[in-house]
Design a protein around this motif. Structure first.
Motif, PDB file in Angstrom:
ATOM      1  N   LEU A  89     -15.625  -4.892   7.741  1.00  0.00           N
ATOM      2  CA  LEU A  89     -15.139  -3.626   7.189  1.00  0.00           C
ATOM      3  C   LEU A  89     -14.128  -3.850   6.068  1.00  0.00           C
ATOM      4  N   ILE A  90     -13.239  -4.814   6.259  1.00  0.00           N
ATOM      5  CA  ILE A  90     -12.236  -5.124   5.222  1.00  0.00           C
ATOM      6  C   ILE A  90     -12.905  -5.665   3.966  1.00  0.00           C
ATOM      7  N   GLU A  91     -13.904  -6.521   4.133  1.00  0.00           N
ATOM      8  CA  GLU A  91     -14.626  -7.054   2.975  1.00  0.00           C
ATOM      9  C   GLU A  91     -15.325  -5.948   2.200  1.00  0.00           C
ATOM     10  N   ALA A  92     -15.866  -4.964   2.916  1.00  0.00           N
ATOM     11  CA  ALA A  92     -16.519  -3.831   2.256  1.00  0.00           C
ATOM     12  C   ALA A  92     -15.503  -2.995   1.479  1.00  0.00           C
ATOM     13  N   ILE A  93     -14.310  -2.809   2.037  1.00  0.00           N
ATOM     14  CA  ILE A  93     -13.254  -2.060   1.351  1.00  0.00           C
ATOM     15  C   ILE A  93     -12.786  -2.812   0.107  1.00  0.00           C
ATOM     16  N   ALA A  94     -12.707  -4.129   0.186  1.00  0.00           N
ATOM     17  CA  ALA A  94     -12.212  -4.944  -0.937  1.00  0.00           C
ATOM     18  C   ALA A  94     -13.099  -4.820  -2.168  1.00  0.00           C
ATOM     19  N   VAL A  95     -14.379  -4.565  -1.973  1.00  0.00           N
ATOM     20  CA  VAL A  95     -15.297  -4.435  -3.110  1.00  0.00           C
ATOM     21  C   VAL A  95     -15.791  -3.001  -3.282  1.00  0.00           C
ATOM     22  N   SER A  96     -15.032  -2.057  -2.761  1.00  0.00           N
ATOM     23  CA  SER A  96     -15.400  -0.640  -2.817  1.00  0.00           C
ATOM     24  C   SER A  96     -15.542  -0.165  -4.261  1.00  0.00           C
ATOM     25  N   GLU A  97     -16.418   0.797  -4.462  1.00  0.00           N
ATOM     26  CA  GLU A  97     -16.583   1.381  -5.788  1.00  0.00           C
ATOM     27  C   GLU A  97     -15.467   2.367  -6.099  1.00  0.00           C
ATOM     28  N   ASN A  98     -14.810   2.868  -5.075  1.00  0.00           N
ATOM     29  CA  ASN A  98     -13.691   3.791  -5.244  1.00  0.00           C
ATOM     30  C   ASN A  98     -12.469   2.989  -5.701  1.00  0.00           C
ATOM     31  N   GLU A  99     -12.073   3.195  -6.939  1.00  0.00           N
ATOM     32  CA  GLU A  99     -11.007   2.402  -7.538  1.00  0.00           C
ATOM     33  C   GLU A  99      -9.655   2.605  -6.848  1.00  0.00           C
ATOM     34  N   SER A 100      -9.346   3.832  -6.449  1.00  0.00           N
ATOM     35  CA  SER A 100      -8.052   4.084  -5.808  1.00  0.00           C
ATOM     36  C   SER A 100      -7.975   3.401  -4.444  1.00  0.00           C
ATOM     37  N   VAL A 101      -9.077   3.392  -3.693  1.00  0.00           N
ATOM     38  CA  VAL A 101      -9.106   2.692  -2.402  1.00  0.00           C
ATOM     39  C   VAL A 101      -8.958   1.190  -2.622  1.00  0.00           C
ATOM     40  N   ARG A 102      -9.668   0.669  -3.605  1.00  0.00           N
ATOM     41  CA  ARG A 102      -9.605  -0.770  -3.910  1.00  0.00           C
ATOM     42  C   ARG A 102      -8.190  -1.173  -4.354  1.00  0.00           C
ATOM     43  N   ASP A 103      -7.562  -0.350  -5.193  1.00  0.00           N
ATOM     44  CA  ASP A 103      -6.201  -0.651  -5.650  1.00  0.00           C
ATOM     45  C   ASP A 103      -5.201  -0.586  -4.495  1.00  0.00           C
ATOM     46  N   SER A 104      -5.366   0.416  -3.631  1.00  0.00           N
ATOM     47  CA  SER A 104      -4.475   0.524  -2.466  1.00  0.00           C
ATOM     48  C   SER A 104      -4.659  -0.671  -1.545  1.00  0.00           C
ATOM     49  N   TYR A 105      -5.901  -1.116  -1.376  1.00  0.00           N
ATOM     50  CA  TYR A 105      -6.160  -2.295  -0.538  1.00  0.00           C
ATOM     51  C   TYR A 105      -5.516  -3.544  -1.144  1.00  0.00           C
ATOM     52  N   ASP A 106      -5.657  -3.714  -2.457  1.00  0.00           N
ATOM     53  CA  ASP A 106      -5.054  -4.880  -3.114  1.00  0.00           C
ATOM     54  C   ASP A 106      -3.541  -4.892  -2.917  1.00  0.00           C
ATOM     55  N   LEU A 107      -2.902  -3.735  -3.069  1.00  0.00           N
ATOM     56  CA  LEU A 107      -1.457  -3.633  -2.855  1.00  0.00           C
ATOM     57  C   LEU A 107      -1.116  -3.928  -1.396  1.00  0.00           C
ATOM     58  N   PHE A 108      -1.858  -3.353  -0.476  1.00  0.00           N
ATOM     59  CA  PHE A 108      -1.629  -3.575   0.954  1.00  0.00           C
ATOM     60  C   PHE A 108      -1.735  -5.060   1.287  1.00  0.00           C
ATOM     61  N   LYS A 109      -2.781  -5.686   0.820  1.00  0.00           N
ATOM     62  CA  LYS A 109      -2.999  -7.111   1.107  1.00  0.00           C
ATOM     63  C   LYS A 109      -1.879  -7.971   0.514  1.00  0.00           C
ATOM     64  N   ARG A 110      -1.510  -7.674  -0.719  1.00  0.00           N
ATOM     65  CA  ARG A 110      -0.448  -8.433  -1.390  1.00  0.00           C
ATOM     66  C   ARG A 110       0.874  -8.307  -0.638  1.00  0.00           C
ATOM     67  N   GLU A 111       1.218  -7.099  -0.218  1.00  0.00           N
ATOM     68  CA  GLU A 111       2.478  -6.892   0.499  1.00  0.00           C
ATOM     69  C   GLU A 111       2.427  -7.487   1.908  1.00  0.00           C
ATOM     70  N   CYS A 112       1.263  -7.475   2.513  1.00  0.00           N
ATOM     71  CA  CYS A 112       1.101  -8.089   3.837  1.00  0.00           C
ATOM     72  C   CYS A 112       1.358  -9.597   3.749  1.00  0.00           C
ATOM     73  N   ILE A 113       0.779 -10.224   2.762  1.00  0.00           N
ATOM     74  CA  ILE A 113       0.974 -11.667   2.578  1.00  0.00           C
ATOM     75  C   ILE A 113       2.432 -11.963   2.235  1.00  0.00           C
ATOM     76  N   ARG A 114       3.019 -11.156   1.365  1.00  0.00           N
ATOM     77  CA  ARG A 114       4.433 -11.360   1.020  1.00  0.00           C
ATOM     78  C   ARG A 114       5.326 -11.189   2.242  1.00  0.00           C
ATOM     79  N   GLY A 115       5.059 -10.164   3.050  1.00  0.00           N
ATOM     80  CA  GLY A 115       5.841  -9.949   4.262  1.00  0.00           C
ATOM     81  C   GLY A 115       5.733 -11.115   5.218  1.00  0.00           C
ATOM     82  N   PHE A 116       4.546 -11.670   5.341  1.00  0.00           N
ATOM     83  CA  PHE A 116       4.348 -12.814   6.233  1.00  0.00           C
ATOM     84  C   PHE A 116       5.072 -14.048   5.710  1.00  0.00           C
ATOM     85  N   ARG A 117       4.892 -14.345   4.427  1.00  0.00           N
ATOM     86  CA  ARG A 117       5.490 -15.559   3.852  1.00  0.00           C
ATOM     87  C   ARG A 117       7.012 -15.504   3.802  1.00  0.00           C
TER      88      ARG A 117
END
Length: 179
Positions: A117-145
């Motif tokens: 499901l996450i992989e499908a969201i990452a390549v979604s055609e909906n640009e706003s969903v894809r951008d929100s996912y990219d931000l979410f993923k980036r902040e998740c990794i930053r929070g972990f590190r």
């Protein structure tokens, strides 16, 4: 030089050095109080997405260090309303996709189902969903590190670089540079 300005600068500098260790260390999940701006279902989905992006495996994962709490506080206090709405929409989209495809919410899906499901969201055609996912993923990794546990136990982070060694024997050399 103006003596008053010099004294003020010394006092401000020493106050800054006193405060340095409190903000220079890694954050800890225990010190985070969150404001609940998401619904309970979206909070559960946020935890599940963070756990899917950084699963525990053989070591610690995102939920072990409190990345979910970090992300809720980060998005609530550091991002504007339109970004918060985008993250909330992302989490709702992920949960609705899980219900449509697997018949259950994202949080109750298995790890492989979540990853698909996450992989499908990452390549979604909906640009706003894809951008929100990219931000979410980036902040998740930053929070972990940047969590205290990861910084100190795995990245060997030290607040001050190097160590002071007070007594060191110094070899004397003659003028030609030979010992």
């Amino acid at each position: 030089m103006d003596r008053r300005k010099a004294i003020r600068n010394v006092l401000l500098g020493s106050a800054g050095m006193t405060a340095l260790p409190s903000w220079a260390n890694g954050w800890s999940a225990n010190g985070i109080t969150i404001s609940h701006w998401l619904t309970a279902d979206n909070e559960e989905t946020l935890r599940a997405v963070a756990d899917t992006l950084i699963p525990p495996g053989n070591a610690i994962g995102a939920l072990d260090v409190g990345v979910d709490r970090f992300m809720m506080k980060l998005f609530a206090e550091c991002y504007e309303t339109d970004i918060q709405n985008g993250i909330e929409g992302l989490l709702s989209t992920i949960d609705k996709s899980a219900i449509t495809i697997h018949g259950t919410g994202f949080a109750t899906c298995g790890q492989e189902q979540r990853q698909q499901l996450i992989e499908a969201i990452a390549v979604s055609e909906n640009e706003s969903v894809r951008d929100s996912y990219d931000l979410f993923k980036r902040e998740c990794i930053r929070g972990f590190r940047t969590s205290k546990e990861v910084m100190t136990q795995y990245l060997n982070y030290k607040v001050a670089p190097g160590h002071y060694i007070g007594c060191v024997d110094v070899k004397e050399t003659n003028e030609s540079g030979d010992n």
